[in-house]
Design an enzyme around this catalytic site. Structure first.
Site, PDB file in Angstrom:
ATOM      1  N   ARG A   1     -17.267   1.677  -2.853  1.00 31.30           N
ATOM      2  CA  ARG A   1     -17.012   1.618  -4.300  1.00 31.30           C
ATOM      3  C   ARG A   1     -17.809   0.500  -4.985  1.00 31.30           C
ATOM      4  O   ARG A   1     -18.112   0.605  -6.173  1.00 31.30           O
ATOM      5  CB  ARG A   1     -15.515   1.499  -4.563  1.00 31.30           C
ATOM      6  CG  ARG A   1     -14.743   2.682  -3.989  1.00 31.30           C
ATOM      7  CD  ARG A   1     -13.468   3.005  -4.710  1.00 31.30           C
ATOM      8  NE  ARG A   1     -12.743   4.061  -4.006  1.00 31.30           N
ATOM      9  CZ  ARG A   1     -13.031   5.358  -4.080  1.00 31.30           C
ATOM     10  NH1 ARG A   1     -14.025   5.771  -4.835  1.00 31.30           N
ATOM     11  NH2 ARG A   1     -12.326   6.244  -3.398  1.00 31.30           N
TER      12      ARG A   1
ATOM     13  N   ASP B   1      -8.430   2.097  -7.391  1.00 32.01           N
ATOM     14  CA  ASP B   1      -9.802   2.431  -7.026  1.00 32.01           C
ATOM     15  C   ASP B   1     -10.722   2.568  -8.235  1.00 32.01           C
ATOM     16  O   ASP B   1     -11.943   2.679  -8.075  1.00 32.01           O
ATOM     17  CB  ASP B   1      -9.838   3.725  -6.208  1.00 32.01           C
ATOM     18  CG  ASP B   1      -9.367   3.517  -4.773  1.00 32.01           C
ATOM     19  OD1 ASP B   1      -9.274   2.349  -4.340  1.00 32.01           O
ATOM     20  OD2 ASP B   1      -9.071   4.514  -4.095  1.00 32.01           O
TER      21      ASP B   1
ATOM     22  N   SER C   1       0.846  -1.199   0.000  1.00 33.52           N
ATOM     23  CA  SER C   1       0.000   0.000   0.000  1.00 33.52           C
ATOM     24  C   SER C   1       0.875   1.240   0.000  1.00 33.52           C
ATOM     25  O   SER C   1       1.742   1.390   0.860  1.00 33.52           O
ATOM     26  CB  SER C   1      -0.930   0.029   1.218  1.00 33.52           C
ATOM     27  OG  SER C   1      -1.636   1.263   1.264  1.00 33.52           O
ATOM     28  N   SER C   2       0.612   2.133  -0.940  1.00 30.20           N
ATOM     29  CA  SER C   2       1.367   3.389  -0.990  1.00 30.20           C
ATOM     30  C   SER C   2       1.068   4.259   0.224  1.00 30.20           C
ATOM     31  O   SER C   2       1.815   5.191   0.526  1.00 30.20           O
ATOM     32  CB  SER C   2       1.030   4.163  -2.269  1.00 30.20           C
ATOM     33  OG  SER C   2      -0.330   4.578  -2.263  1.00 30.20           O
ATOM     34  N   GLN C   3      -0.028   3.979   0.931  1.00 27.01           N
ATOM     35  CA  GLN C   3      -0.365   4.773   2.112  1.00 27.01           C
ATOM     36  C   GLN C   3       0.681   4.624   3.208  1.00 27.01           C
ATOM     37  O   GLN C   3       0.909   5.557   3.977  1.00 27.01           O
ATOM     38  CB  GLN C   3      -1.747   4.387   2.627  1.00 27.01           C
ATOM     39  CG  GLN C   3      -2.879   4.801   1.692  1.00 27.01           C
ATOM     40  CD  GLN C   3      -4.226   4.301   2.143  1.00 27.01           C
ATOM     41  OE1 GLN C   3      -4.373   3.755   3.245  1.00 27.01           O
ATOM     42  NE2 GLN C   3      -5.231   4.460   1.306  1.00 27.01           N
TER      43      GLN C   3
END
Length: 412
Positions: A371, A296, A152-154
């Site tokens: 989503r 997403d 995860s880039s988070q």
């Protein structure tokens, strides 16, 4: 609780209001808190952003509930550690199944004291302050972390945002395939806007020890939310179009990739004075896309491709397994109700295809995932459709159903 959607049969038209980007909003809130001030305009009304605001506004709290918000959990883990906070950071049952070990290991290496309350590698987390890991804080050696980029880039954004507050800055060395790199670039751009000195050297991200300063910023509208209107234009009657204000041609958001993706699925984008105008064009006979940098968008695109019977090869979906739900499994289950399929063809590639795709009164499960609700809602352009647990949209687009009603949908 469920919502039934029907469409009038007329071409879609007019203007739809988008929420502000929650990705920009949540990063800007953390950075502003570290900078000590600044005016943020057009903050998202998404639940994730409202939650972030509430948690940041109560520094004396000892329990922080991130609910189901991934950015809140990950960004607050780093923020609370770097600000020497003590307390418990928790979330929903699903959040407690989403891994956070990569971030916790990195923060521990820098000097954070963090322990797991339940299962190793997963929230809840007990934060017990910060002690610089270097033996001598006067040393000028920049601390260096090796962080996997394929989860995860988070995690990476969370580390970058606290880096200007560290005595000697930070070097983050990315290992493996890096997903969602545009989100890392967004983080760096916002950091620079607030005065940070950060550099992208490819596999190495460098942040020098230069403090943030207060700044003002206006949040852009959300390209992720725009994707659902792209889907409605693609699936709408001939002549459908829509105008979406607040989007920028030169955007920091990775989900602006929807422009090129939907050009393959029958939607043209024209940049106008304050946003974009979407119109119909003929779709391609087949298409492909790597979603590594824009995961997403995958659900929306899969649904549109299946409905249009456009074979679509999708790669870069690895992170979908650890989102609000297992989005790959959810897509496979729900597409099958209409005659669509998302098939694993090996080597990380999935293929969307359909056989006699029809919309006619099916009920779509949403799996606690905003989503899923919004990706399937545009199918109502083709027939009546029921969306279960419609309230999940509050996570990112609280006004979604109201905007659909304004556009001409019957929402019951």
């Amino acid at each position: 609780m469920s919502t039934t959607l029907t469409w009038s049969g007329q071409p879609l038209g007019g203007t739809a209001q988008l929420p502000a980007s929650k990705s920009e909003s949540n990063r800007a809130l953390i950075i502003r808190a570290l900078a000590g001030g600044g005016q943020l305009d057009n903050l998202s009304d998404a639940n994730d952003t409202q939650l972030m605001q509430r948690l940041l506004a109560d520094p004396a709290a000892t329990v922080f509930d991130a609910e189901d918000a991934g950015t809140v959990m990950r960004f607050l883990t780093a923020y609370l550690a770097a600000t020497d906070s003590h307390g418990l950071l928790t979330g929903t049952a699903r959040m407690q199944e989403r891994p956070i070990k990569v971030l916790v290991d990195a923060l521990r290496e820098l000097g954070a004291t963090i322990s797991y309350e339940k299962q190793e590698g997963y929230p809840p987390l007990r934060l017990e302050g910060w002690q610089m890991a270097t033996a001598n804080e006067n040393e000028e050696e920049i601390p260096e972390l090796a962080v996997r980029g394929d989860i995860s880039s988070q995690y990476i954004s969370a580390l970058l945002m606290i880096a200007p507050t560290l005595p000697h800055g930070l070097l983050v060395r990315l290992t493996g395939k890096v997903g969602s790199r545009p989100y890392i670039r967004m983080t760096q751009a916002l950091m620079q806007h607030f005065g940070a000195d950060c550099r992208d050297l490819g596999s190495v991200l460098q942040v020098r020890p230069q403090a943030y300063h207060p700044a003002d910023y206006t949040i852009e509208s959300d390209w992720s939310a725009a994707s659902y209107w792209y889907a409605m234009v693609a699936l709408g009657p001939q002549g459908s179009e829509i105008t979406l204000p607040g989007l920028r041609e030169y955007s920091w958001q990775g989900d602006q990739a929807i422009v090129g993706i939907m050009a393959q699925l029958g939607v043209a984008t024209e940049y106008v004075a304050d946003g974009v105008r979407l119109t119909q064009i003929p779709p391609a006979t087949a298409a492909a896309q790597d979603f590594t940098d824009c995961p997403d968008l995958a659900q929306t695109v899969a649904v549109v491709a299946a409905a249009l019977d456009v074979p679509f090869d999708m790669t870069g979906l690895e992170s979908l397994r650890i989102k609000e739900t297992d989005r790959i499994a959810a897509l496979q289950t729900e597409l099958a109700k209409f005659g669509g399929a998302l098939t694993d063809v090996g080597d990380g590639r999935f293929r969307v295809a359909s056989t006699d795709f029809k919309v006619g009164g099916q009920s779509v499960a949403t799996y606690h995932d905003h989503r899923m609700a919004m990706a399937f809602a545009p199918l109502a352009m083709r027939g009546a459709l029921t969306v279960e647990a419609p309230q999940v949209v509050r996570k990112s687009y609280p006004q979604f159903w109201a905007e659909l009603q304004k556009a001409g949908f019957e929402v019951q």
